[in-house]
Scaffold this motif. Structure first.
Motif, PDB file in Angstrom:
ATOM      1  N   GLN A 133     103.478 -18.586 102.203  1.00 37.50           N
ATOM      2  CA  GLN A 133     103.414 -17.513 101.209  1.00 37.50           C
ATOM      3  C   GLN A 133     102.052 -16.821 101.110  1.00 37.50           C
ATOM      4  N   LYS A 134     101.009 -17.535 101.492  1.00 34.52           N
ATOM      5  CA  LYS A 134      99.687 -16.982 101.201  1.00 34.52           C
ATOM      6  C   LYS A 134      99.190 -16.196 102.424  1.00 34.52           C
ATOM      7  N   TYR A 135      98.189 -16.708 103.122  1.00 38.95           N
ATOM      8  CA  TYR A 135      97.618 -15.912 104.221  1.00 38.95           C
ATOM      9  C   TYR A 135      98.519 -15.868 105.462  1.00 38.95           C
ATOM     10  N   CYS A 162      89.408 -23.904  99.458  1.00 30.20           N
ATOM     11  CA  CYS A 162      89.804 -24.293  98.095  1.00 30.20           C
ATOM     12  C   CYS A 162      90.587 -23.177  97.394  1.00 30.20           C
ATOM     13  N   PHE A 163      91.638 -23.565  96.669  1.00 32.32           N
ATOM     14  CA  PHE A 163      92.479 -22.564  95.974  1.00 32.32           C
ATOM     15  C   PHE A 163      91.698 -21.850  94.873  1.00 32.32           C
ATOM     16  N   TYR A 164      90.652 -22.475  94.335  1.00 29.99           N
ATOM     17  CA  TYR A 164      89.968 -21.937  93.159  1.00 29.99           C
ATOM     18  C   TYR A 164      88.830 -20.982  93.557  1.00 29.99           C
ATOM     19  N   GLY A 224     109.911 -27.994 103.024  1.00 33.11           N
ATOM     20  CA  GLY A 224     110.111 -26.968 102.009  1.00 33.11           C
ATOM     21  C   GLY A 224     108.846 -26.537 101.281  1.00 33.11           C
ATOM     22  N   SER A 225     107.830 -27.373 101.258  1.00 31.24           N
ATOM     23  CA  SER A 225     106.582 -27.031 100.570  1.00 31.24           C
ATOM     24  C   SER A 225     105.464 -27.930 101.103  1.00 31.24           C
ATOM     25  N   VAL A 226     104.234 -27.572 100.801  1.00 29.14           N
ATOM     26  CA  VAL A 226     103.104 -28.414 101.213  1.00 29.14           C
ATOM     27  C   VAL A 226     103.154 -29.744 100.461  1.00 29.14           C
ATOM     28  N   SER A 227     103.621 -29.689  99.213  1.00 24.10           N
ATOM     29  CA  SER A 227     103.773 -30.936  98.447  1.00 24.10           C
ATOM     30  C   SER A 227     104.765 -31.864  99.141  1.00 24.10           C
ATOM     31  N   ASP A 228     105.875 -31.297  99.623  1.00 25.21           N
ATOM     32  CA  ASP A 228     106.857 -32.114 100.361  1.00 25.21           C
ATOM     33  C   ASP A 228     106.220 -32.718 101.619  1.00 25.21           C
ATOM     34  N   VAL A 245      91.671 -33.358 102.132  1.00 28.15           N
ATOM     35  CA  VAL A 245      90.820 -32.234 101.716  1.00 28.15           C
ATOM     36  C   VAL A 245      91.537 -30.905 101.902  1.00 28.15           C
ATOM     37  N   SER A 246      91.173 -29.946 101.055  1.00 31.16           N
ATOM     38  CA  SER A 246      91.597 -28.556 101.265  1.00 31.16           C
ATOM     39  C   SER A 246      90.621 -27.932 102.244  1.00 31.16           C
ATOM     40  N   HIS A 247      91.145 -27.313 103.288  1.00 29.05           N
ATOM     41  CA  HIS A 247      90.261 -26.619 104.240  1.00 29.05           C
ATOM     42  C   HIS A 247      89.531 -25.486 103.513  1.00 29.05           C
ATOM     43  N   VAL A 297      94.761 -32.585 106.069  1.00 27.88           N
ATOM     44  CA  VAL A 297      94.129 -31.299 105.755  1.00 27.88           C
ATOM     45  C   VAL A 297      95.163 -30.381 105.112  1.00 27.88           C
ATOM     46  N   ASP A 298      94.861 -29.916 103.908  1.00 28.15           N
ATOM     47  CA  ASP A 298      95.691 -28.926 103.223  1.00 28.15           C
ATOM     48  C   ASP A 298      95.139 -27.554 103.622  1.00 28.15           C
ATOM     49  N   ALA A 299      95.870 -26.893 104.512  1.00 26.83           N
ATOM     50  CA  ALA A 299      95.379 -25.607 105.055  1.00 26.83           C
ATOM     51  C   ALA A 299      96.099 -24.420 104.422  1.00 26.83           C
ATOM     52  N   TYR A 300      96.659 -24.619 103.211  1.00 29.84           N
ATOM     53  CA  TYR A 300      97.430 -23.515 102.622  1.00 29.84           C
ATOM     54  C   TYR A 300      96.550 -22.301 102.321  1.00 29.84           C
ATOM     55  N   GLN A 301      95.266 -22.528 102.018  1.00 26.97           N
ATOM     56  CA  GLN A 301      94.385 -21.395 101.694  1.00 26.97           C
ATOM     57  C   GLN A 301      93.550 -20.948 102.890  1.00 26.97           C
ATOM     58  N   SER A 302      93.827 -21.519 104.059  1.00 24.75           N
ATOM     59  CA  SER A 302      93.042 -21.097 105.231  1.00 24.75           C
ATOM     60  C   SER A 302      93.925 -20.559 106.363  1.00 24.75           C
ATOM     61  N   ASP A 323      90.632 -30.116  94.883  1.00 26.08           N
ATOM     62  CA  ASP A 323      91.854 -30.014  95.690  1.00 26.08           C
ATOM     63  C   ASP A 323      92.996 -29.542  94.811  1.00 26.08           C
ATOM     64  N   PHE A 324      94.049 -29.017  95.453  1.00 27.37           N
ATOM     65  CA  PHE A 324      95.142 -28.458  94.667  1.00 27.37           C
ATOM     66  C   PHE A 324      95.877 -29.588  93.940  1.00 27.37           C
ATOM     67  N   PRO A 325      96.101 -29.437  92.624  1.00 26.21           N
ATOM     68  CA  PRO A 325      96.673 -30.540  91.835  1.00 26.21           C
ATOM     69  C   PRO A 325      97.939 -31.146  92.428  1.00 26.21           C
ATOM     70  N   SER A 326      98.828 -30.318  92.941  1.00 24.35           N
ATOM     71  CA  SER A 326     100.106 -30.845  93.434  1.00 24.35           C
ATOM     72  C   SER A 326      99.898 -31.927  94.500  1.00 24.35           C
ATOM     73  N   ILE A 327      98.941 -31.697  95.374  1.00 25.74           N
ATOM     74  CA  ILE A 327      98.710 -32.663  96.459  1.00 25.74           C
ATOM     75  C   ILE A 327      98.084 -33.934  95.864  1.00 25.74           C
ATOM     76  N   CYS A 328      97.148 -33.750  94.934  1.00 29.03           N
ATOM     77  CA  CYS A 328      96.546 -34.918  94.263  1.00 29.03           C
ATOM     78  C   CYS A 328      97.625 -35.712  93.534  1.00 29.03           C
TER      79      CYS A 328
HETATM   80  C1  PLP Z   1      95.552 -25.217  98.533  1.00 32.07           C
HETATM   81  C2  PLP Z   1      96.977 -25.364  98.048  1.00 32.07           C
HETATM   82  N1  PLP Z   1      97.665 -26.473  98.367  1.00 32.07           N
HETATM   83  C3  PLP Z   1      98.919 -26.659  97.960  1.00 32.07           C
HETATM   84  C4  PLP Z   1      99.555 -25.732  97.171  1.00 32.07           C
HETATM   85  C5  PLP Z   1     100.951 -25.999  96.714  1.00 32.07           C
HETATM   86  O1  PLP Z   1     101.834 -25.757  97.755  1.00 32.07           O
HETATM   87  P1  PLP Z   1     103.397 -25.994  97.580  1.00 32.07           P
HETATM   88  O2  PLP Z   1     103.821 -25.279  96.360  1.00 32.07           O
HETATM   89  O3  PLP Z   1     103.983 -25.452  98.853  1.00 32.07           O
HETATM   90  O4  PLP Z   1     103.618 -27.457  97.464  1.00 32.07           O
HETATM   91  C6  PLP Z   1      98.885 -24.537  96.828  1.00 32.07           C
HETATM   92  C7  PLP Z   1      99.555 -23.523  96.010  1.00 32.07           C
HETATM   93  O5  PLP Z   1      98.956 -22.626  95.474  1.00 32.07           O
HETATM   94  C8  PLP Z   1      97.559 -24.376  97.272  1.00 32.07           C
HETATM   95  O6  PLP Z   1      96.860 -23.274  96.964  1.00 32.07           O
END
Ligand code: PLP
Length: 378
Positions: free
Chosen positions: A210-212, A159-161, A80-84, A155-157, A184-189, A108-113
């Motif tokens: 949702q993103k790219y 970075c969200f910031y 359901g989410s990258v956090s999941d 690591v984030s591939h 590897v958190d590839a949500y931003q890549s 790195d994205f706080p949720s994963i940390c």
């Molecule tokens: C790099 C990165 N990882 C993880 C997340 C969080 O993903 P999710 O809400 O699917 O857990 C985000 C959301 O902005 C993100 O940018």
């Protein structure tokens, strides 16, 4: 500067009157994605339910994601989410006293940390490597922090910031050298930077849609290297993670072979329909060509920001960042709202406005956006 994908702009109706540059948060809605969601609603309305068709959409979405990252569909779980996805992996790890550490970074994205920090009662210790906004040495810093006490490198591939790119091949090799795994958190890549999990020797990789990936929230894809997946036993599970979900035997827990063991409950079918359509479009266009175009737009953004004397928080060297160019703006949330009124959709985070184009954007979009930003902040 000729836009190689101008013929695709008509698939994104919002572009007729708005400049959407928010792919680090939510990309523009395309006609194929709208059609896929309509098809889901239509089958529900007309047929009551259509489990077979909906599950087929989930399978096709897995296949499109697999194609994009050069994996096999069997190596992908749907969550359901990258956090999941991170929680599912964490649930399968052991944190022994002589190997308790999870190495991640301050960017790195706080949720994963937070998922990693939540493993503390299970013996995990999270070690934060300091990453600088605009920096280009995060990969080296991570490599230097990995040692025999490391269980996982995360690591984030991209970075969200600030969009900075981490060399996941190098950090993964460091992890392996020390007997650790890499997440590897590839949500931003994913969808904007080419990924080849085999060539880059990736253990575990996750991205949401949702993103790219041009989809909607509520779905994430988790790749696990097949030899590794077989060895990992999740303690977060559900019926879709078992060998035969339709056996309906409450007393038997048998994990599916490979990444499918990380599936949990009923998959997010409507989100999968959208993701199937959006990733089919991206795979048709080709992510390497998209990455190349976004690299050119990055160069345009950096040059224009410099000319306008806007502060750039992202790395400025070619190839050091993904699509997002982060501009330092003190009252970023307020400016995001004013940019929307002016016809530009951008995304604020703390003290930056993220200008994050996708392949449907052209150089005029980026330049116009930066000029409006400069005007509003003077
Ligand atoms: C790099 C990165 N990882 C993880 C997340 C969080 O993903 P999710 O809400 O699917 O857990 C985000 C959301 O902005 C993100 O940018």
């Amino acid at each position: 500067m000729k836009h190689p994908f101008s013929s695709y702009r008509k698939l994104f109706p919002i572009l007729e009157n708005t400049v959407q540059l928010s792919s680090c948060s939510q990309s523009a809605l395309s006609l194929p994605v709208r059609q896929a969601i309509d098809d889901y609603l239509d089958t529900w309305l007309r047929r009551g339910h259509d489990w077979g068709y909906w599950m087929e959409q989930v399978a096709l979405a897995r296949a499109e994601f697999a194609r994009m990252i050069h994996a096999s569909a069997d190596d992908i779980a749907v969550l359901g989410s990258v956090s999941d996805a991170a929680s599912a992996i964490a649930s399968a790890l052991r944190f022994d006293p002589d190997r308790p550490e999870i190495v991640t970074t301050t960017l790195d994205f706080p949720s994963i940390c937070h998922v990693w920090l939540a493993q503390q009662p299970r013996g995990a210790q999270t070690r934060f490597v300091t990453a600088q906004a605009g920096g280009t040495d995060t990969s080296e810093r991570v490599e230097a922090a990995v040692d025999g006490r490391t269980a996982l490198v995360s690591v984030s591939h991209a970075c969200f910031y600030d969009g900075q790119i981490v060399d996941i091949g190098a950090t993964g090799r460091a992890a392996r050298r020390h007997g650790a795994l890499q997440f590897v958190d590839a949500y931003q890549s994913a969808g904007s930077v080419a990924i080849d999990v085999r060539a880059q020797d990736v253990d575990i990789l996750a991205s949401g849609a949702q993103k790219y990936l041009l989809g909607i929230p509520g779905i994430a894809f988790l790749y696990v290297r097949p030899e590794l997946a077989r060895k990992l036993v999740p303690t977060v599970t559900g019926w879709i993670g078992s060998v035969n979900p339709f056996a309906f035997n409450p007393a038997q827990l048998d994990f599916a072979d490979g990444a499918a063991r990380f599936n949990t409950g009923t998959p997010p079918m409507v989100c999968a329909s959208a993701a199937r359509a959006s990733m089919a479009l991206l795979n048709e266009v080709g992510v390497p060509a998209i990455e190349d175009w976004l690299g050119q737009l990055s160069a345009v953004a950096i040059e224009e920001a410099k000319r306008l004397r806007l502060g750039v928080a992202s790395p400025t060297a070619p190839g050091a960042k993904g699509a997002n160019t982060a501009i330092r703006i003190a009252n970023a949330a307020d400016i995001e709202a004013r940019m929307r009124d002016a016809g530009y959709v951008v995304s604020a985070r703390n003290d930056v406005i993220r200008v994050a184009p996708h392949f449907y954007n052209d150089a005029d979009d980026v330049v116009g956006c930066l000029r409006e930003l400069a005007r509003l902040t003077r």
